[in-house]
Design a protein around this motif. Structure first.
Motif, mmCIF file in Angstrom:
data_model
loop_
_atom_site.group_PDB
_atom_site.id
_atom_site.type_symbol
_atom_site.label_atom_id
_atom_site.label_comp_id
_atom_site.label_asym_id
_atom_site.label_seq_id
_atom_site.Cartn_x
_atom_site.Cartn_y
_atom_site.Cartn_z
ATOM 1 N N ASP A 211 -6.908 -1.570 0.518
ATOM 2 C CA ASP A 211 -6.211 -2.338 1.559
ATOM 3 C C ASP A 211 -6.046 -1.501 2.826
ATOM 4 O O ASP A 211 -6.163 -2.024 3.948
ATOM 5 N N ILE A 212 -5.768 -0.223 2.676
ATOM 6 C CA ILE A 212 -5.638 0.639 3.848
ATOM 7 C C ILE A 212 -6.968 0.761 4.580
ATOM 8 O O ILE A 212 -7.034 0.665 5.819
ATOM 9 N N ARG A 215 -7.676 -2.399 6.559
ATOM 10 C CA ARG A 215 -6.927 -2.458 7.822
ATOM 11 C C ARG A 215 -7.535 -1.540 8.883
ATOM 12 O O ARG A 215 -7.501 -1.854 10.078
ATOM 13 N N ASP A 216 -8.090 -0.428 8.433
ATOM 14 C CA ASP A 216 -8.739 0.477 9.387
ATOM 15 C C ASP A 216 -9.954 -0.165 10.046
ATOM 16 O O ASP A 216 -10.320 0.214 11.171
ATOM 17 N N ARG A 232 -9.284 6.241 12.594
ATOM 18 C CA ARG A 232 -8.431 6.164 11.390
ATOM 19 C C ARG A 232 -9.273 6.047 10.131
ATOM 20 O O ARG A 232 -8.996 6.705 9.123
ATOM 21 N N ASN A 236 -9.584 8.876 6.814
ATOM 22 C CA ASN A 236 -9.421 8.545 5.394
ATOM 23 C C ASN A 236 -10.706 8.755 4.614
ATOM 24 O O ASN A 236 -10.683 9.215 3.463
ATOM 25 N N HIS A 305 -1.027 6.803 -1.187
ATOM 26 C CA HIS A 305 -1.613 5.898 -0.193
ATOM 27 C C HIS A 305 -0.522 5.138 0.559
ATOM 28 O O HIS A 305 -0.234 3.966 0.276
ATOM 29 N N ARG A 307 1.625 4.645 4.593
ATOM 30 C CA ARG A 307 1.588 4.800 6.047
ATOM 31 C C ARG A 307 0.162 4.933 6.561
ATOM 32 O O ARG A 307 -0.157 5.806 7.394
ATOM 33 N N ASP A 308 -0.727 4.053 6.042
ATOM 34 C CA ASP A 308 -2.128 3.978 6.485
ATOM 35 C C ASP A 308 -2.862 5.301 6.289
ATOM 36 O O ASP A 308 -3.783 5.638 7.041
ATOM 37 N N ARG A 309 -2.494 6.024 5.275
ATOM 38 C CA ARG A 309 -3.134 7.298 4.992
ATOM 39 C C ARG A 309 -3.400 7.428 3.506
ATOM 40 O O ARG A 309 -2.497 7.228 2.697
#
Length: 661
Positions: A211-212, A215-216, A232, A236, A305, A307-309
């Protein structure tokens, strides 16, 4: 200068002759066939006819001798030989590329030669590569593929026959991971991350990681293919690729090693949260508040996983932690974390990583603590049952020698992995030099002993026009706008703050730290919270809001619409007189002394910042202790708790003044 060829077969073909001052000039002082004899660049007619490069094409390039310009050439004016042109630095186009300085003539007994300056060439090419690495590219099918190949992963395209919308999938694969990205008309629709050969403790987090990554790669309302960058996503993807490349099959799975630390710390966090719920002061508190309290006062909160990291983060501090409900989707509170990653093991003194999820006993507490541990537990908390997992060994490639004597030349059953655990501070934390030494000693880590920056210099960097000399006591001045809530109305008051650093103390910025056991990180958290809280208070009081002069405000108002918006945002000032606030800082142990006008006298309060960010009032003249009515008036402990809540000395001063009216 062009000289016609002479001889039996005289020709009108003109050949370029270098000037006399060049290394190719003739000399009549040596025999013609001696090693020092003359060497002319003019070929004989027989050699010229036999040469594959004639006057029109020399080495595959036009010489430019036609069209009535016998001396013009693609290698420079007057030179049909590339060697001659390079020797004299006259190749066109090199100056435009900035490479003309790389080619230098090399004198020698043969009359000259050309050799490129390899060191200079490599340096310039490396500069170009460093610049290109910072640009991760824009979101597109070729851009994602190039990025994946750049970090060392394999890419395969899979077309979906008969599907609507021109759908196809980019499969990015490593040794242990597979990332599938579905495109439809150049738009990312789905991202799937999988670890086919990994344990369940790794695969259970893949949905959240996918999911992260999705979003990237999705377009926000204000983005387009021309503006959407891959920064971003690249960060990752590089984390995944690093763990994948450090893993060794069979024997070492770095994804599983990090997931094992998460499993142990998650059990510890749940146990500590359950114990907090049993305390009387937590009655009626929300689960979010109790978990945040465990994060900021106990062993931290492990998160996979977030905060988008991608990766494991051990959260140990958060701003406004004392508030019952903080943050929103638009205003996420700042969080301090230790990011656990893997890195290549250097040649000196660090312990290789171990792959295990049994870093702490299932009962959490130690079964039979020693007397010394019980004494420490009375002050610092329970004795945790940390375990020491077995070393992870990789199979060796050396063959067994059956003729070797037993116990002497016997080869080991395996070798240690050349990988270690690394904790990265997010954000980097500024601490005094003494604490930095303790932290590095606890993990047997190498420390840069040549850093000579002061603690206040790292926290408040001096400008280029600063008059303070290095090592001298500093004074930091700042003007801030402090909100005041009085009788249900909000107003603003100006504070003129001055920070005095009487005792100079050196400091270090903690950014990365190798470790071998999660216990080492947990044990240093109380001290890290001290300086995370101290830096927050100082930044809020002296670095967050800078006063702007009226001239600067006028220069910033470019249009009437901006002037109107500024007028509508103004708030009436509660008190025309600005408040003068003086603060004295001591870094070890951390303390703040606050002085400001208070009613008919001068308030003088000293705060000690304890481990875990607790505030204790050591001196004060704000409250009259003899006239205190228990349960109805402010107490000295309340003064410390108010600073823990506000995290701002200016707001604290205004709030306490209002409460004691």
């Amino acid at each position: 200068m062009a000289t016609p060829t002479t001889g039996k077969h005289a020709s009108t073909q003109a050949v370029a002759t270098p000037p006399v001052s060049t290394p190719f000039s003739l000399s009549g002082h040596h025999p013609a066939f001696s090693p020092h004899g003359p060497r002319s660049v003019v070929p004989s007619p027989q050699q010229f006819k036999k040469s594959p490069a004639n006057s029109n094409t020399l080495y595959g390039y036009p010489s430019g001798s036609g069209g009535g310009h016998p001396t013009s050439s693609s290698f420079g004016v007057g030179y049909d030989s590339p060697s001659a042109a390079l020797a004299l630095g006259s190749v066109p186009g090199l100056s435009e590329l900035g490479l003309d300085g790389m080619v230098t003539p090399v004198p020698g007994p043969l009359g000259g030669g050309v050799r490129g300056d390899e060191d200079e060439r490599k340096r310039r090419l490396q500069q170009v590569l460093d610049i290109l690495k910072t640009n991760k590219g824009r979101l597109s099918e070729p851009g994602i593929e190039r990025l994946a190949r750049r970090v060392g992963l394999d890419c395969v395209w899979e077309d979906h026959m008969g599907s609507a919308g021109n759908t196809r999938t980019l499969i990015i694969a490593g040794s242990l991971m597979s990332l599938d990205i579905d495109f439809s008309n150049d738009v990312v629709k789905k991202v799937s991350l999988s670890f086919p050969e990994s344990a369940d403790i790794v695969t259970r987090h893949t949905q959240q990681a996918g999911d992260i990554l999705l979003r990237d790669l999705q377009f926000s309302p204000n983005e387009s293919p021309l503006t959407k960058m891959l920064d971003r996503f690249a960060a990752n993807l590089e984390r995944l690729a690093t763990l994948d490349k450090l893993s060794v099959i069979p024997g070492l799975n770095c994804h599983e090693a990090i997931a094992g630390i998460y499993e142990s710390l998650e059990r510890l966090h749940k146990w500590e949260t359950a114990r907090l719920r049993e305390q009387d002061d937590m009655a009626g508190k929300s689960d979010e508040y109790i978990e945040r309290t465990a994060m900021c006062t106990k062993s931290g909160k492990p998160v996979m996983h977030t905060r988008d990291r991608l990766g494991l983060s051990i959260d140990y501090w958060q701003e406004k932690r004392r508030l019952t409900s903080i943050g929103s989707k638009r205003n996420i509170p700042k969080t301090w974390s230790l990011i656990v990653e893997c890195s290549t093991l250097p040649d000196y003194g660090y312990t290789p990583l171990r792959v295990s999820e049994k870093w702490i006993s299932p009962e959490i507490l130690k079964a039979d603590p020693e007397a010394e541990e019980l004494m420490l537990a009375a002050v610092g908390g329970p004795v945790l049952g940390w375990l020491e997992p077995e070393s992870t060994m990789l199979p060796t490639t050396e063959p067994h020698n059956p003729d070797a004597m037993e116990g002497l030349d016997r080869q080991p059953d395996g070798k240690f992995p050349e990988v270690m655990f690394v904790a990265k501070f997010d954000p980097p934390l500024i601490v005094p030099y003494g604490l930095a030494v303790q932290v590095h000693t606890a993990t047997n880590a190498h420390m840069d002993i040549y850093q000579t920056s002061t603690f206040d210099g790292l926290l408040f960097p001096q400008g280029p026009n600063s008059k303070a000399e290095p090592g001298e006591a500093r004074v930091v001045k700042q003007q801030t706008a402090v909100p005041i809530y009085r009788k249900g109305e909000k107003s603003i008051r100006t504070h003129n703050n001055t920070l005095f650093i009487d005792k100079v103390d050196y400091g270090q910025t903690l950014s990365e730290l190798p470790f071998s056991h999660p216990r080492q990180l947990v044990e240093m958290l109380p001290q890290l919270r001290q300086y995370a809280f101290l830096s927050t208070v100082l930044k809020n009081s002296f670095g967050a809001q800078k006063g702007v002069s009226e001239e600067e405000k006028k220069s910033l108002r470019a249009t009437r619409k901006e002037q109107f918006a500024d007028f509508m945002s103004q708030v009436p000032v509660a008190d025309a007189a600005a408040l003068t606030v003086d603060v004295s800082l001591v870094t070890q142990p951390p303390s703040l002394k606050l002085v400001f006008p208070f009613k008919a006298r001068t308030a003088n309060i000293k705060f000690d910042i304890k481990p875990n960010g607790a505030v204790e009032v050591k001196e004060q003249n704000v409250l009259d202790e003899s006239a205190m009515d228990e349960g109805k008036s402010l107490t000295i402990a309340d003064l410390g708790r108010i600073l823990e809540v506000t995290e701002d000395l200016g707001i604290w001063a205004e709030y306490v003044t209002e409460l004691t009216r």
